[in-house]
Design a protein around this motif. Structure first.
Motif, PDB file in Angstrom:
ATOM      1  N   HIS A 180      48.233  47.229  -0.237  1.00  0.00           N
ATOM      2  CA  HIS A 180      47.695  48.761   0.512  1.00  0.00           C
ATOM      3  C   HIS A 180      46.507  49.168  -0.316  1.00  0.00           C
ATOM      4  O   HIS A 180      46.847  49.520  -1.761  1.00  0.00           O
ATOM      5  CB  HIS A 180      48.516  49.689   0.403  1.00  0.00           C
ATOM      6  CG  HIS A 180      49.940  49.440   1.302  1.00  0.00           C
ATOM      7  ND1 HIS A 180      49.859  49.616   2.598  1.00  0.00           N
ATOM      8  CD2 HIS A 180      51.100  48.944   0.922  1.00  0.00           C
ATOM      9  CE1 HIS A 180      51.481  49.339   3.209  1.00  0.00           C
ATOM     10  NE2 HIS A 180      52.113  48.757   1.994  1.00  0.00           N
TER      11      HIS A 180
ATOM     12  N   THR B 209      45.554  47.006   4.907  1.00  0.00           N
ATOM     13  CA  THR B 209      46.640  46.428   4.427  1.00  0.00           C
ATOM     14  C   THR B 209      46.356  44.803   4.619  1.00  0.00           C
ATOM     15  O   THR B 209      45.470  44.450   5.171  1.00  0.00           O
ATOM     16  CB  THR B 209      47.875  46.558   4.834  1.00  0.00           C
ATOM     17  OG1 THR B 209      47.956  46.364   6.340  1.00  0.00           O
ATOM     18  CG2 THR B 209      48.362  48.270   4.695  1.00  0.00           C
TER      19      THR B 209
ATOM     20  N   ARG C 295      41.584  51.951   3.237  1.00  0.00           N
ATOM     21  CA  ARG C 295      42.977  52.278   3.969  1.00  0.00           C
ATOM     22  C   ARG C 295      43.243  51.024   4.790  1.00  0.00           C
ATOM     23  O   ARG C 295      43.657  51.224   5.888  1.00  0.00           O
ATOM     24  CB  ARG C 295      42.923  53.724   4.919  1.00  0.00           C
ATOM     25  CG  ARG C 295      42.811  54.877   3.960  1.00  0.00           C
ATOM     26  CD  ARG C 295      43.761  55.295   3.262  1.00  0.00           C
ATOM     27  NE  ARG C 295      45.020  55.795   3.853  1.00  0.00           N
ATOM     28  CZ  ARG C 295      46.101  55.988   3.342  1.00  0.00           C
ATOM     29  NH1 ARG C 295      46.326  55.662   1.996  1.00  0.00           N
ATOM     30  NH2 ARG C 295      47.046  55.922   4.058  1.00  0.00           N
TER      31      ARG C 295
ATOM     32  N   ASP D  74      45.688  50.438   7.312  1.00  0.00           N
ATOM     33  CA  ASP D  74      46.901  50.909   6.918  1.00  0.00           C
ATOM     34  C   ASP D  74      47.738  51.959   7.728  1.00  0.00           C
ATOM     35  O   ASP D  74      47.180  52.693   8.228  1.00  0.00           O
ATOM     36  CB  ASP D  74      46.530  51.411   5.325  1.00  0.00           C
ATOM     37  CG  ASP D  74      47.728  51.609   4.613  1.00  0.00           C
ATOM     38  OD1 ASP D  74      48.740  51.192   4.945  1.00  0.00           O
ATOM     39  OD2 ASP D  74      47.724  51.929   3.085  1.00  0.00           O
TER      40      ASP D  74
ATOM     41  N   ARG E 213      50.003  49.988  -8.655  1.00  0.00           N
ATOM     42  CA  ARG E 213      51.017  50.730  -8.199  1.00  0.00           C
ATOM     43  C   ARG E 213      52.235  49.615  -7.369  1.00  0.00           C
ATOM     44  O   ARG E 213      51.735  48.925  -6.582  1.00  0.00           O
ATOM     45  CB  ARG E 213      51.020  51.778  -7.223  1.00  0.00           C
ATOM     46  CG  ARG E 213      50.128  52.921  -7.636  1.00  0.00           C
ATOM     47  CD  ARG E 213      49.697  54.054  -7.020  1.00  0.00           C
ATOM     48  NE  ARG E 213      51.040  54.913  -6.565  1.00  0.00           N
ATOM     49  CZ  ARG E 213      51.206  55.620  -5.709  1.00  0.00           C
ATOM     50  NH1 ARG E 213      50.278  55.727  -4.983  1.00  0.00           N
ATOM     51  NH2 ARG E 213      52.324  56.047  -5.617  1.00  0.00           N
TER      52      ARG E 213
ATOM     53  N   SER F  77      43.752  51.637  -0.799  1.00  0.00           N
ATOM     54  CA  SER F  77      43.187  53.087  -0.746  1.00  0.00           C
ATOM     55  C   SER F  77      42.116  53.463  -0.279  1.00  0.00           C
ATOM     56  O   SER F  77      41.729  54.526   0.323  1.00  0.00           O
ATOM     57  CB  SER F  77      43.764  53.939  -1.975  1.00  0.00           C
ATOM     58  OG  SER F  77      42.935  53.670  -2.953  1.00  0.00           O
TER      59      SER F  77
ATOM     60  N   GLU G 224      50.241  53.657   6.671  1.00  0.00           N
ATOM     61  CA  GLU G 224      50.864  54.920   5.835  1.00  0.00           C
ATOM     62  C   GLU G 224      50.007  56.263   6.078  1.00  0.00           C
ATOM     63  O   GLU G 224      49.054  56.007   6.502  1.00  0.00           O
ATOM     64  CB  GLU G 224      50.715  54.553   4.199  1.00  0.00           C
ATOM     65  CG  GLU G 224      51.879  53.608   3.983  1.00  0.00           C
ATOM     66  CD  GLU G 224      52.159  53.169   2.389  1.00  0.00           C
ATOM     67  OE1 GLU G 224      51.286  54.152   1.880  1.00  0.00           O
ATOM     68  OE2 GLU G 224      52.683  52.503   2.219  1.00  0.00           O
TER      69      GLU G 224
ATOM     70  N   THR H  25      48.386  49.343  -3.897  1.00  0.00           N
ATOM     71  CA  THR H  25      49.785  49.453  -3.982  1.00  0.00           C
ATOM     72  C   THR H  25      50.330  48.105  -3.404  1.00  0.00           C
ATOM     73  O   THR H  25      49.942  47.555  -2.340  1.00  0.00           O
ATOM     74  CB  THR H  25      50.514  50.717  -3.298  1.00  0.00           C
ATOM     75  OG1 THR H  25      49.995  51.855  -3.804  1.00  0.00           O
ATOM     76  CG2 THR H  25      51.901  50.635  -3.132  1.00  0.00           C
TER      77      THR H  25
ATOM     78  N   GLU I   6      42.523  52.385  -6.156  1.00  0.00           N
ATOM     79  CA  GLU I   6      44.170  52.415  -6.187  1.00  0.00           C
ATOM     80  C   GLU I   6      44.648  51.243  -5.260  1.00  0.00           C
ATOM     81  O   GLU I   6      44.152  51.392  -4.035  1.00  0.00           O
ATOM     82  CB  GLU I   6      44.592  53.603  -5.985  1.00  0.00           C
ATOM     83  CG  GLU I   6      46.125  53.803  -6.288  1.00  0.00           C
ATOM     84  CD  GLU I   6      46.721  55.171  -5.991  1.00  0.00           C
ATOM     85  OE1 GLU I   6      47.081  55.641  -4.801  1.00  0.00           O
ATOM     86  OE2 GLU I   6      46.484  56.054  -7.060  1.00  0.00           O
TER      87      GLU I   6
END
Length: 150
Positions: free
Chosen positions: A116, A123, A121, A148, A42, A118, A150, A100, A98
């Motif tokens: 990032h 970064t 979690r 992370d 992503r 998933s 987010e 990103t 996943e």
């Protein structure tokens, strides 16, 4: 040879040549195979073609546990093996889930990217840039996983 067989052979030859030209040689074929064998990355921001391809390769090498392949992307010329092995330990499993990539700033010759992951979690920031020979690579430092935000 029968006319239909001759036409079929000619079409096969033309299609094979076209596909070979489009694949970009062995590197293009390797990239297509890697792309087909991994989860999609992503992306946010505005990557260049080179920065996007390089970040995809980073995530794929992590997912495959390929520390040597990751170290080969290093642009700094030093022994990247220890850092690459640390990246694989820190993110190898997470890279199979996943991921990103946030591409920051403009990426014509250098771009900061935040990955990032998933799964855990976390970064990780990295720098992708053009190295010698006009090839893209990364500045492979020891990983510094952060939670992370987010």
């Amino acid at each position: 040879m029968q006319p239909n067989l001759m036409r079929a052979a000619a079409v096969t030859l033309v299609l094979g040549a076209a596909l070979t030209a489009c694949s970009g040689g062995q590197d293009g074929l390797d990239y297509q195979t890697d792309y087909a064998n991994h989860r999609p990355l992503r992306v946010t921001g505005h990557p260049s073609t080179g920065s996007l391809e390089t970040v995809q390769k980073v995530v794929w090498r992590l997912a495959d546990g390929d520390a040597d392949g990751l170290a080969a992307l290093n642009t700094e010329g030093d022994d990247a093996g220890p850092a690459a092995r640390a990246w694989v330990r820190a993110y190898g499993t997470a890279a199979r889930a996943e991921v990103t990539a946030d591409f920051l700033d403009e990426g014509s010759v250098r771009q900061e990217v935040v990955l990032h992951f998933s799964g855990p979690r976390r970064t990780q920031e990295l720098t992708v840039r053009i190295a010698e020979g006009d090839t893209w690579g990364i500045v492979l430092d020891d990983p510094a996983p952060r939670p992370d935000t987010e």
